[in-house]
Design an enzyme around this catalytic site. Structure first.
Site, PDB file in Angstrom:
ATOM      1  N   ALA A  12      58.046  10.936 -49.431  1.00  0.00           N
ATOM      2  CA  ALA A  12      59.206  11.824 -49.425  1.00  0.00           C
ATOM      3  C   ALA A  12      59.307  12.694 -50.666  1.00  0.00           C
ATOM      4  O   ALA A  12      60.217  13.522 -50.759  1.00  0.00           O
ATOM      5  CB  ALA A  12      60.490  11.001 -49.278  1.00  0.00           C
ATOM      6  N   ARG A  17      55.832  20.081 -58.979  1.00  0.00           N
ATOM      7  CA  ARG A  17      54.806  20.480 -59.956  1.00  0.00           C
ATOM      8  C   ARG A  17      53.542  21.021 -59.302  1.00  0.00           C
ATOM      9  O   ARG A  17      52.696  21.606 -59.981  1.00  0.00           O
ATOM     10  CB  ARG A  17      54.468  19.290 -60.863  1.00  0.00           C
ATOM     11  CG  ARG A  17      55.508  19.046 -61.955  1.00  0.00           C
ATOM     12  CD  ARG A  17      55.039  17.980 -62.916  1.00  0.00           C
ATOM     13  NE  ARG A  17      55.277  16.651 -62.404  1.00  0.00           N
ATOM     14  CZ  ARG A  17      54.798  15.538 -62.944  1.00  0.00           C
ATOM     15  NH1 ARG A  17      53.997  15.612 -64.003  1.00  0.00           N
ATOM     16  NH2 ARG A  17      55.064  14.357 -62.435  1.00  0.00           N
ATOM     17  N   ASP A 107      50.822   9.818 -52.546  1.00  0.00           N
ATOM     18  CA  ASP A 107      50.152  10.693 -53.517  1.00  0.00           C
ATOM     19  C   ASP A 107      49.206   9.909 -54.419  1.00  0.00           C
ATOM     20  O   ASP A 107      48.815  10.382 -55.474  1.00  0.00           O
ATOM     21  CB  ASP A 107      51.179  11.454 -54.360  1.00  0.00           C
ATOM     22  CG  ASP A 107      52.093  10.532 -55.155  1.00  0.00           C
ATOM     23  OD1 ASP A 107      51.932   9.296 -55.083  1.00  0.00           O
ATOM     24  OD2 ASP A 107      52.983  11.053 -55.873  1.00  0.00           O
ATOM     25  N   ASN A 230      50.261  14.560 -59.110  1.00  0.00           N
ATOM     26  CA  ASN A 230      51.538  15.263 -59.223  1.00  0.00           C
ATOM     27  C   ASN A 230      51.393  16.762 -59.411  1.00  0.00           C
ATOM     28  O   ASN A 230      52.364  17.504 -59.269  1.00  0.00           O
ATOM     29  CB  ASN A 230      52.349  14.690 -60.388  1.00  0.00           C
ATOM     30  CG  ASN A 230      52.761  13.261 -60.136  1.00  0.00           C
ATOM     31  OD1 ASN A 230      53.478  12.978 -59.193  1.00  0.00           O
ATOM     32  ND2 ASN A 230      52.282  12.337 -60.959  1.00  0.00           N
ATOM     33  N   TYR A 352      23.074  35.979 -36.827  1.00  0.00           N
ATOM     34  CA  TYR A 352      24.310  35.337 -36.384  1.00  0.00           C
ATOM     35  C   TYR A 352      24.136  34.859 -34.947  1.00  0.00           C
ATOM     36  O   TYR A 352      23.834  35.651 -34.045  1.00  0.00           O
ATOM     37  CB  TYR A 352      25.499  36.300 -36.449  1.00  0.00           C
ATOM     38  CG  TYR A 352      26.729  35.722 -35.796  1.00  0.00           C
ATOM     39  CD1 TYR A 352      27.394  34.637 -36.363  1.00  0.00           C
ATOM     40  CD2 TYR A 352      27.203  36.225 -34.582  1.00  0.00           C
ATOM     41  CE1 TYR A 352      28.502  34.079 -35.751  1.00  0.00           C
ATOM     42  CE2 TYR A 352      28.314  35.680 -33.960  1.00  0.00           C
ATOM     43  CZ  TYR A 352      28.967  34.602 -34.547  1.00  0.00           C
ATOM     44  OH  TYR A 352      30.060  34.042 -33.940  1.00  0.00           O
TER      45      TYR A 352
END
Length: 450
Positions: A12, A17, A107, A230, A352
């Site tokens: 959450a 930053r 994180d 962070n 290609y």
């Protein structure tokens, strides 16, 4: 383990930053979100249920959760009042009575499944709370792990609340925690906010548990494994750490990386035995490489499958849906998208190939283009086995070139070519003697007059 485990993932945080419109936990490391790394690792560690706490209005985070772990339950932390408050957002999941509760952070993407399992093992050995710790080079900013004379964990003190003596402690809190599932809800509900930030800190669960007579255990992990992200600098550090792991794993499994520090892998890259990867190669998500493949320098691969004995590059780009059969060769400055390259086929130079199939042993000359898009729709080009496409041809899809057919250099092919036929589609060559010299004289005179 026979014990049932609930993993609560905290996702959450706003991540201000990061200076990004994207939620922090959706930023990617090795080709997938940090959140996905955590969900995958805890799943491998044997979690029976997942609860993910997201911020209000974060449908994008919830969508990622359900994409990675469809069985997970989503909970919303309406106010951000600390980590213990965030865990209690999943109160309904906690109340179901799991044996173990793991609390993780979305994180912190590099924690290994074995580390989660080690925390759970402390609970099975009788601890009420198990905390993951590490020893950073610089402990500033981290909560300190305080132990008694016997080495038992007695408290976790946040930097802002620690005394001068406590700040000398080098062992720090990594944030991850395991709690006895039978008592976790009670302990978390009793955590107060008598601290400098007036927040409800998850680490205070240690003191609450000890007040009830429960023992608290400590597990340690390397600093690089528990890196929290962070900002963009720490995101780059996490990328560097995971790339080091992936490179070492590739070499340990039988691949040769000539300059490992220049090769970048995705989390799901698969390399076979005796693969040779030259410098400055990038693997995006979804690449599988067979045995005895050579990938030359400065190539970029994503969503591609390479069978054994394939050679790619240098400076090749394989986009999603590029499938190369055994012994196929793709050379320099070639781009392939959503196409099958047959066994032993060669696409060697400045070409290609998109939305196409190339038959076995076919040869595609330099500068060939499959014209697959009309501005609205995509169309396919089918080239048969043993066909030869001369240099600088444009194949306007939809079109089929039969087995063994030969297309002359410089052709613009708009109709199907039969097997074993020769097709030449180019303007007739003209020559006007002296025209060039007359043109130059005329232009010089015009320029001089001005």
């Amino acid at each position: 383990m026979t014990r049932k485990c609930l993993a609560i993932v905290l996702a959450a945080g706003e991540g201000k930053r990061m200076r990004s419109s994207r939620p922090k936990v959706l930023h990617q490391v090795a080709g997938r979100s940090m959140l996905a790394h955590v969900l995958d690792a805890v799943g491998q560690a044997g979690a029976d249920a997942l609860a993910v706490v997201v911020g209000p209005g974060r449908d994008d985070v919830a969508s990622e959760v359900l994409h990675v772990a469809p069985h997970a339950k989503i909970f919303v932390q309406a106010e951000r009042l600390g980590t213990a408050h965030a865990v209690l957002a999943a109160r309904d999941a906690l109340a179901q009575g799991f044996d173990d509760v793991l609390v993780l952070f979305a994180d912190t993407p590099l924690v290994r499944p074995d580390t989660f399992a080690a925390l759970r093992a402390k609970l099975s050995e009788g601890a009420g709370v198990a905390v993951l710790g590490f020893e950073p080079e610089n402990p500033f900013g981290y909560g300190r792990l305080l132990t008694d004379g016997a080495g038992a964990l007695v408290a976790i003190r946040e930097q802002k609340d620690a005394s001068a003596e406590e700040l000398q402690v080098r062992r720090c809190n990594a944030g991850l925690m395991a709690l006895d599932g039978r008592r976790a809800l009670d302990w978390l509900s009793r955590i107060g906010n008598d601290n400098a930030q007036k927040e409800f800190y998850l680490p205070d669960a240690v003191e609450v548990a000890r007040a009830d007579g429960a023992s608290c255990a400590l597990a340690l992990a390397p600093a690089g494994e528990v890196l929290g992200v962070n900002d963009r600098i720490q995101l780059a550090q996490a990328e560097a750490e995971i790339q080091t792991r992936l490179r070492r794993a590739a070499m340990a499994n039988g691949a040769t990386l000539i300059a490992p520090e220049t090769v970048f892998f995705s989390h799901d890259t698969v390399l076979g035995a005796d693969v040779l990867v030259e410098p400055h190669v990038f693997f995006g998500p979804g690449v599988t490489v067979g045995d005895n493949v050579v990938i030359h320098a400065f190539s970029h691969l994503e969503g591609a499958t390479l069978a054994q004995n394939v050679a790619v590059g240098p400076y090749a780009r394989l986009r999603p849906g590029a499938n190369l059969a055994k012994g196929a060769k793709v050379g320099n400055f070639v781009e392939i998208k959503k196409s099958e390259i047959g066994e032993g086929a060669k696409v060697n130079h400045l070409t290609y190939i998109g939305d196409a199939s190339i038959g076995a042993r076919a040869n595609i000359g330099a500068g060939v283009i499959t014209c697959n898009y009309d501005g609205f729709l995509k169309y396919r080009t089918d080239i048969g086995a043993d066909a030869f496409i001369g240099s600088n041809c444009s194949l306007v899809a939809p079109v089929k070139i039969g087995d063994g057919a030969l297309v002359g250099s410089g052709s613009v092919v708009t109709r199907d070519v039969q097997a074993d036929a020769l097709a030449v589609a180019r303007g007739k060559q003209m020559e006007k003697p002296g025209w060039a010299a007359a043109f130059r004289n005329k232009m010089r005179a015009l320029k001089a007059a001005k």
